[in-house]
Design a protein around this motif. Structure first.
Motif, short mmCIF file in Angstrom:
data_model
loop_
_atom_site.label_atom_id
_atom_site.label_comp_id
_atom_site.label_asym_id
_atom_site.label_seq_id
_atom_site.Cartn_x
_atom_site.Cartn_y
_atom_site.Cartn_z
N ASN A 144 -4.28 11.13 -1.86
CA ASN A 144 -5.50 10.33 -1.96
C ASN A 144 -6.08 10.44 -3.37
O ASN A 144 -6.82 11.37 -3.67
N ASN A 150 -2.53 2.88 -4.24
CA ASN A 150 -2.93 4.07 -3.50
C ASN A 150 -4.03 3.67 -2.52
O ASN A 150 -5.16 3.41 -2.94
N ASN A 151 -3.67 3.56 -1.24
CA ASN A 151 -4.63 3.13 -0.22
C ASN A 151 -5.30 1.81 -0.59
O ASN A 151 -6.51 1.66 -0.49
N ASP A 152 -4.47 0.86 -1.07
CA ASP A 152 -4.91 -0.48 -1.45
C ASP A 152 -5.80 -0.51 -2.68
O ASP A 152 -6.48 -1.52 -2.94
N LYS A 153 -5.82 0.57 -3.47
CA LYS A 153 -6.46 0.53 -4.78
C LYS A 153 -5.35 0.65 -5.82
O LYS A 153 -4.44 1.47 -5.67
N ALA A 175 0.84 -1.21 0.00
CA ALA A 175 0.00 0.00 0.00
C ALA A 175 0.86 1.25 0.00
O ALA A 175 1.88 1.33 0.69
N ASN A 176 0.45 2.20 -0.81
CA ASN A 176 1.08 3.53 -0.94
C ASN A 176 2.52 3.46 -1.42
O ASN A 176 3.37 4.24 -1.00
#
Ligand code: FES
Length: 111
Positions: free
Chosen positions: A67, A42-45, A24-25
């Motif tokens: 974000n 990005n935040n687990d996406k 993540a990140n």
């Protein structure tokens, strides 16, 4: 079949990274054919965008991620990770984005 349809039919998901290699990140640049693509967690996406800033063609890979966006490290233009849209000057044009998916342990990008 049109030329556009032929190009779409030719696009395939290509494995570019192991999921475990992109916590993540974090972000990593990968080369797929002639394209340099930045894969971002990005935040687990997951997102995949061109690694080339639309302002002055500098790499984005050392830029700060927030974000849903990444900032170019050279002059600070930010780009939306989902759409590639330029969010502030000096960039006015978007960067390319690519569909990304997870298949087993692999992160794959549609190119
Ligand atoms: S090179 Fe990226 S904002 Fe100028």
């Amino acid at each position: 079949m049109s030329t556009e349809a032929n190009a779409a039919a030719a696009a395939t998901f290509t494995p570019v990274l192991k999921l475990a290699d992109l916590p993540a990140n974090t972000k990593k640049a990968v080369q797929v054919g002639a394209r340099c693509i930045l894969v971002c967690n990005n935040n687990d996406k997951l997102f995949a965008i061109s690694n080339v800033c639309s302002h002055n063609e500098k790499p984005l890979e050392r830029g700060r991620m927030g974000n849903g966006w990444i900032a170019c490290p050279v002059h600070g233009a930010r780009f939306d990770l989902a759409t590639g849209a330029a969010l502030n000057l000096p960039a006015k044009l978007p960067v390319a984005t690519y569909e990304v998916r997870v298949s087993g342990d692999d992160i794959e990008v549609l190119v």
